[in-house]
Each structure stands twice: as structure tokens, then as C-alpha cells.
Design a protein around this motif. Structure first.
Motif, PDB file in Angstrom:
ATOM      1  N   LEU A  23       0.929  -1.038   0.097  1.00 28.82           N
ATOM      2  CA  LEU A  23      -0.322   0.075  -0.079  1.00 28.82           C
ATOM      3  C   LEU A  23       0.897   1.014   0.167  1.00 28.82           C
ATOM      4  O   LEU A  23       1.570   1.298   0.556  1.00 28.82           O
ATOM      5  N   ARG A  24       0.492   2.556  -0.705  1.00 27.28           N
ATOM      6  CA  ARG A  24       0.686   3.797  -0.895  1.00 27.28           C
ATOM      7  C   ARG A  24       0.300   4.442   0.994  1.00 27.28           C
ATOM      8  O   ARG A  24       0.022   3.653   1.702  1.00 27.28           O
ATOM      9  N   ARG A  25       1.673   5.273   1.462  1.00 26.92           N
ATOM     10  CA  ARG A  25       0.986   5.944   2.601  1.00 26.92           C
ATOM     11  C   ARG A  25       0.288   6.238   3.269  1.00 26.92           C
ATOM     12  O   ARG A  25      -0.659   5.724   3.986  1.00 26.92           O
ATOM     13  N   GLY A  26      -0.639   6.850   1.876  1.00 28.10           N
ATOM     14  CA  GLY A  26      -1.644   7.332   2.043  1.00 28.10           C
ATOM     15  C   GLY A  26      -2.972   6.388   1.575  1.00 28.10           C
ATOM     16  O   GLY A  26      -3.986   6.640   2.722  1.00 28.10           O
ATOM     17  N   GLU A  27      -2.726   5.180   1.406  1.00 29.23           N
ATOM     18  CA  GLU A  27      -3.885   4.086   1.418  1.00 29.23           C
ATOM     19  C   GLU A  27      -3.662   3.971   3.075  1.00 29.23           C
ATOM     20  O   GLU A  27      -4.891   3.419   3.735  1.00 29.23           O
ATOM     21  N   ASP A  29      -2.583   4.412   5.872  1.00 25.17           N
ATOM     22  CA  ASP A  29      -3.123   5.383   6.880  1.00 25.17           C
ATOM     23  C   ASP A  29      -4.660   5.138   6.876  1.00 25.17           C
ATOM     24  O   ASP A  29      -5.346   5.375   7.938  1.00 25.17           O
ATOM     25  N   LEU A  30      -4.973   5.194   5.807  1.00 25.44           N
ATOM     26  CA  LEU A  30      -6.533   5.390   6.054  1.00 25.44           C
ATOM     27  C   LEU A  30      -6.804   3.726   6.315  1.00 25.44           C
ATOM     28  O   LEU A  30      -7.836   3.362   6.918  1.00 25.44           O
ATOM     29  N   ALA A  31      -6.412   3.053   5.472  1.00 25.89           N
ATOM     30  CA  ALA A  31      -6.607   1.208   5.808  1.00 25.89           C
ATOM     31  C   ALA A  31      -6.339   0.991   7.768  1.00 25.89           C
ATOM     32  O   ALA A  31      -7.079   0.478   8.476  1.00 25.89           O
ATOM     33  N   LEU A  32      -5.436   2.030   8.407  1.00 21.23           N
ATOM     34  CA  LEU A  32      -5.169   2.275   9.605  1.00 21.23           C
ATOM     35  C   LEU A  32      -6.787   2.693  10.358  1.00 21.23           C
ATOM     36  O   LEU A  32      -7.138   2.405  11.286  1.00 21.23           O
ATOM     37  N   HIS A  33      -7.040   4.181  10.119  1.00 15.48           N
ATOM     38  CA  HIS A  33      -8.376   4.281  10.437  1.00 15.48           C
ATOM     39  C   HIS A  33      -9.683   3.755  10.339  1.00 15.48           C
ATOM     40  O   HIS A  33      -9.782   4.043  11.094  1.00 15.48           O
ATOM     41  N   LEU A  34      -9.200   3.216   9.335  1.00 16.20           N
ATOM     42  CA  LEU A  34     -11.025   2.507   9.058  1.00 16.20           C
ATOM     43  C   LEU A  34     -10.785   1.240   9.569  1.00 16.20           C
ATOM     44  O   LEU A  34     -12.159   0.030   9.358  1.00 16.20           O
ATOM     45  N   GLY A  35     -10.037   0.953  10.452  1.00 14.99           N
ATOM     46  CA  GLY A  35     -10.171  -0.612  10.887  1.00 14.99           C
ATOM     47  C   GLY A  35      -8.978  -1.636  10.192  1.00 14.99           C
ATOM     48  O   GLY A  35      -9.408  -2.356  10.590  1.00 14.99           O
ATOM     49  N   GLY A  47       5.476   6.061  19.382  1.00 14.24           N
ATOM     50  CA  GLY A  47       4.372   5.937  17.872  1.00 14.24           C
ATOM     51  C   GLY A  47       3.548   4.588  17.870  1.00 14.24           C
ATOM     52  O   GLY A  47       3.746   3.561  19.007  1.00 14.24           O
ATOM     53  N   ARG A  48       3.222   4.291  17.059  1.00 11.63           N
ATOM     54  CA  ARG A  48       2.234   2.748  16.205  1.00 11.63           C
ATOM     55  C   ARG A  48       3.234   2.108  15.710  1.00 11.63           C
ATOM     56  O   ARG A  48       3.862   2.416  15.158  1.00 11.63           O
ATOM     57  N   ARG A  49       2.965   0.892  15.873  1.00 12.60           N
ATOM     58  CA  ARG A  49       3.329  -0.776  15.003  1.00 12.60           C
ATOM     59  C   ARG A  49       2.405  -1.348  14.824  1.00 12.60           C
ATOM     60  O   ARG A  49       1.064  -1.141  15.486  1.00 12.60           O
ATOM     61  N   VAL A  50       2.980  -1.746  14.093  1.00  9.20           N
ATOM     62  CA  VAL A  50       1.586  -3.036  13.530  1.00  9.20           C
ATOM     63  C   VAL A  50       2.147  -4.554  13.738  1.00  9.20           C
ATOM     64  O   VAL A  50       4.113  -5.157  13.943  1.00  9.20           O
ATOM     65  N   ALA A  51       1.432  -5.449  14.461  1.00  7.89           N
ATOM     66  CA  ALA A  51       1.943  -6.964  14.922  1.00  7.89           C
ATOM     67  C   ALA A  51       2.173  -7.752  13.336  1.00  7.89           C
ATOM     68  O   ALA A  51       2.023  -7.445  12.206  1.00  7.89           O
ATOM     69  N   ARG A 168     -10.010   5.289  17.918  1.00  7.33           N
ATOM     70  CA  ARG A 168     -10.188   3.901  18.685  1.00  7.33           C
ATOM     71  C   ARG A 168      -8.180   3.779  18.577  1.00  7.33           C
ATOM     72  O   ARG A 168      -8.486   2.418  18.668  1.00  7.33           O
ATOM     73  N   GLN A 169      -7.936   5.017  18.886  1.00  2.00           N
ATOM     74  CA  GLN A 169      -6.275   4.373  18.083  1.00  2.00           C
ATOM     75  C   GLN A 169      -6.136   4.718  20.244  1.00  2.00           C
ATOM     76  O   GLN A 169      -4.494   4.644  20.299  1.00  2.00           O
ATOM     77  N   THR A 170      -6.845   5.072  21.022  1.00  3.44           N
ATOM     78  CA  THR A 170      -6.072   5.511  22.425  1.00  3.44           C
ATOM     79  C   THR A 170      -7.234   4.544  23.145  1.00  3.44           C
ATOM     80  O   THR A 170      -8.253   4.721  22.829  1.00  3.44           O
ATOM     81  N   GLU A 171      -6.330   4.341  24.515  1.00  2.00           N
ATOM     82  CA  GLU A 171      -7.411   3.633  25.416  1.00  2.00           C
ATOM     83  C   GLU A 171      -7.027   4.778  27.182  1.00  2.00           C
ATOM     84  O   GLU A 171      -7.691   4.797  27.955  1.00  2.00           O
ATOM     85  N   ASP A 172      -6.252   5.443  27.018  1.00  2.00           N
ATOM     86  CA  ASP A 172      -5.833   6.430  27.806  1.00  2.00           C
ATOM     87  C   ASP A 172      -6.897   6.853  27.941  1.00  2.00           C
ATOM     88  O   ASP A 172      -7.433   8.188  27.342  1.00  2.00           O
ATOM     89  N   SER A 173      -7.409   7.436  29.568  1.00  2.00           N
ATOM     90  CA  SER A 173      -8.086   8.215  29.597  1.00  2.00           C
ATOM     91  C   SER A 173      -7.710  10.018  29.307  1.00  2.00           C
ATOM     92  O   SER A 173      -9.027  10.501  28.870  1.00  2.00           O
ATOM     93  N   TRP A 174      -6.972  10.308  29.732  1.00  2.00           N
ATOM     94  CA  TRP A 174      -6.322  11.455  28.992  1.00  2.00           C
ATOM     95  C   TRP A 174      -6.548  11.957  27.766  1.00  2.00           C
ATOM     96  O   TRP A 174      -6.864  13.270  27.425  1.00  2.00           O
TER      97      TRP A 174
END
Length: 337
Positions: A23-27, A29-35, A47-51, A168-174
Motif C-alpha cells: 500500500l502507498r502511505r496514504g492508503e 493511513d486510511l487502512a489504519l483509520h478504517l480498522g 508511536g504506533r507499530r503493526v504486529a 480508536r487508537q488510544t485507551e488512555d483516559s486523558w
């Protein structure tokens, strides 16, 4: 180590994951956002990583990579209108009415906002029989009146979608409260979160800007207007959501605050000596104060902050005593002859 901990060797960076998923980087990023692709926080704070297991799962899906690319394909107004079989003008009206929701935006070379939409969602809208009257014929009169009044729900709908991505990308309350605060004007945030230390904590956790434009540039100012709520109903909803989110964060754990006075005094009293070694000809460093002197200095400093008038009166008293001593250098009474 617990069984749920993901080691760095079992994950890869976002750029590496994008290459392996073709995937291109823009694609990507959308894949991450859409789940479509799930990410995990970096244990080292990077930051974020992918298993690796997530990459293997996506690659094993039927039709990879074409099916994945089709799910994250975003089109502009012209291509979106062609995909739905309508004119660009009608497509823009549908978008302004909020019937089709943008998924991202960018600025062209003329600093004009270009909205992008998911091709898959546009196809679903077209195939729904209930939407057939909106794709041909005259626009209903009530909707035309709203368009004539200047209605444009594209920024608001994008904000709602973007907030969902970030939550959807964070679980920390603050951090979740900071996501909501990022969509409000700072004045609105200050009215809801009156504690300055809590506001500072929210600012530190504020999501990264969606625009890569330089600060205070025309592009950055346009992006700020898009990412800041301006509709009264939306502002009211976000204010209520922010108040609730901050209350939940306080119950979870308090926001960081400055070191208490007692801890500062103890730190001054136990301060380590200066390191050995100095340049030739440099003056000798001052000896560290004793614990008693450190405590006295700390008390005077905090007294100056709490009551500056009391500090001024103390300084005047010390000057008067010094003048009296100079007038009478030997305070002992004279002996009888």
C-alpha cells in the motif's frame, strides 16, 4: 513477561508494514483509520507499530492486495460523480447536505480544499434504492433551501469521522479527552477545564496536526478552521463530551502537577556536590549549602511567592539593622572607670 506483551521483534514500523501490505502511505493511513489494519502502541513510546501476526492475517485475506486497495480507495469530486453516475454539481450538493461523508482532505496548489471520499461508500450509496430520488430529478425543496442558506456539512462530518479514528487508537483516559479538546477552540476548553495543569496535560497529549503546512501559514490557518468546531450544536455536544471525558480521566488518575514544597525542600537539602574537574583559571565553585541553610533558602523563596509584601518588609528591616551596626560598631556597653 505477561502473555499479552508484544515484543519489538514481533512488530514492525508503519512504513515497513505499508510496504509488506503493498500500500502507498496514504492508503495505509486510511487502512489504519478504517480498522482494516490494526496497530498497537510502541512500548518504547515511539508511536504506533503493526504486529507481524496482523500483517500475516491481512495478507491471508481473499483477493489480497487488490481487495484491500479497493477498500481504502479514496476519490475526489470528479471521480466520485462519475462513479455515482451524476454530475459534479449534484455530487457537491449531496456532500454539502451530509449525504456522502468525506474521509480526508488536502490542499491543491491554489490552497483550495479538496475533499476525498471512499469509493466503496459511494457505490453503496448508489445501489441503495432509497437514494434513487436524490440521484436524478430535482433536489427536494427543503434541501434546496438549506443549500441556499449556505449549508455545508463536509467539515463537520469529517471532524466526527476523524475523532472516531483517533479515539480508536488510544485507551488512555486523558488522551481520549485530549482528542475531544483538539476539536474545540481553546476558549471553549478553558471554560470546561478550568485547572491550568489539566489543560497543560491535555495540550501535551493533543493529536498531531492533520496538515503538514508550516505554522501560521495560509494552509495551516485553513486546516485549523476545518478542524475546529463552529456549529453551535456541534460545539454544545463536544463541550458536554469533554466535561464527561475529563471527569472520567480524573477518576482514573490525576493530571501531573508541580513537585510539592516538602519535596522541593528535601531535594535542596540532599543536593549532590558539584562534579570534580574545572577548566584552568575558572573560579572555584561555591560549596553546596548545608541542609539547614537549604531549608532556610527554600522557605524564603516560597515566602516570597506567597507574600511579596512580607519579603519587602523583611528586606527593609535588614537594611535598618545594618545601618545601626555601622553607626555603633561595638554594641557592648562601656565599662565603668
Amino acid at each position: 513477561m505477561s502473555g499479552n506483551t508484544i515484543t519489538p521483534s514481533a512488530t514492525c514500523s508503519l512504513s515497513r508494514a505499508a510496504r509488506e501490505l503493498e500500500l502507498r502511505r496514504g492508503e495505509f493511513d486510511l487502512a489504519l483509520h478504517l480498522g482494516c489494519v490494526r496497530s498497537v502502541p510502541d512500548e518504547g513510546g515511539g508511536g504506533r507499530r503493526v504486529a507481524r501476526a496482523e500483517i500475516d492475517r491481512v495478507r491471508a485475506e481473499a483477493g489480497f492486495p487488490e481487495a484491500l486497495r479497493e477498500r481504502v480507495k479514496a476519490v475526489g469530486t470528479t471521480d466520485g460523480a462519475a462513479l455515482m453516475g451524476v454530475t459534479s454539481t449534484r455530487f457537491t450538493r449531496l456532500a454539502r447536505l451530509g449525504l456522502v461523508v468525506p474521509v480526508k482532505f488536502y490542499f491543491n496548489r491554489y490552497r483550495v480544499v479538496v475533499w476525498l471520499y471512499l469509493a466503496e461508500e459511494l457505490r453503496q450509496f448508489t445501489t441503495d434504492e432509497q437514494n434513487a430520488p436524490l440521484l436524478s430529478g430535482r433536489t427536494p425543496e427543503g434541501l434546496r433551501d438549506r443549500l441556499d442558506e449556505g449549508l455545508d456539512l463536509r467539515p463537520r462530518n469529517w471532524r466526527g469521522r476523524h475523532m472516531g479514528f483517533l479515539l480508536r487508537q488510544t485507551e488512555d483516559s486523558w488522551a481520549r479527552a485530549a482528542v475531544v479538546a483538539s476539536l474545540l477552540d481553546p476558549v471553549q476548553v478553558a471554560e470546561i477545564v478550568q485547572d491550568p495543569y489539566e489543560r497543560a496535560h491535555l495540550n501535551r497529549l493533543r493529536p498531531a496536526p492533520v496538515s503538514q503546512a508550516a505554522p501560521d501559514s495560509p494552509g495551516a490557518r485553513i486546516a485549523e478552521r476545518i478542524t475546529t468546531a463552529d456549529d453551535p450544536d456541534e460545539i454544545s455536544w463536544l463541550r458536554a463530551d469533554l466535561g464527561q471525558s475529563v471527569c472520567e480521566a480524573r477518576e482514573d488518575h490525576p493530571a501531573p502537577r508541580p513537585t510539592p514544597v516538602a519535596s522541593t525542600v528535601a531535594a535542596l537539602g540532599s543536593a549532590p556536590a558539584a562534579p570534580v574537574g574545572r577548566p584552568a583559571g575558572a573560579p572555584m565553585p561555591a560549596a553546596p549549602p548545608s541542609p539547614a541553610s537549604a531549608q532556610r533558602i527554600a522557605r524564603e523563596r516560597f515566602a516570597a511567592v506567597d507574600d511579596p509584601l512580607r519579603t519587602t518588609e523583611s528586606a527593609r528591616s535588614r537594611r535598618l539593622l545594618g545601618w545601626l551596626r555601622r553607626r555603633n560598631p561595638d554594641p557592648r556597653p562601656p565599662t565603668a572607670p
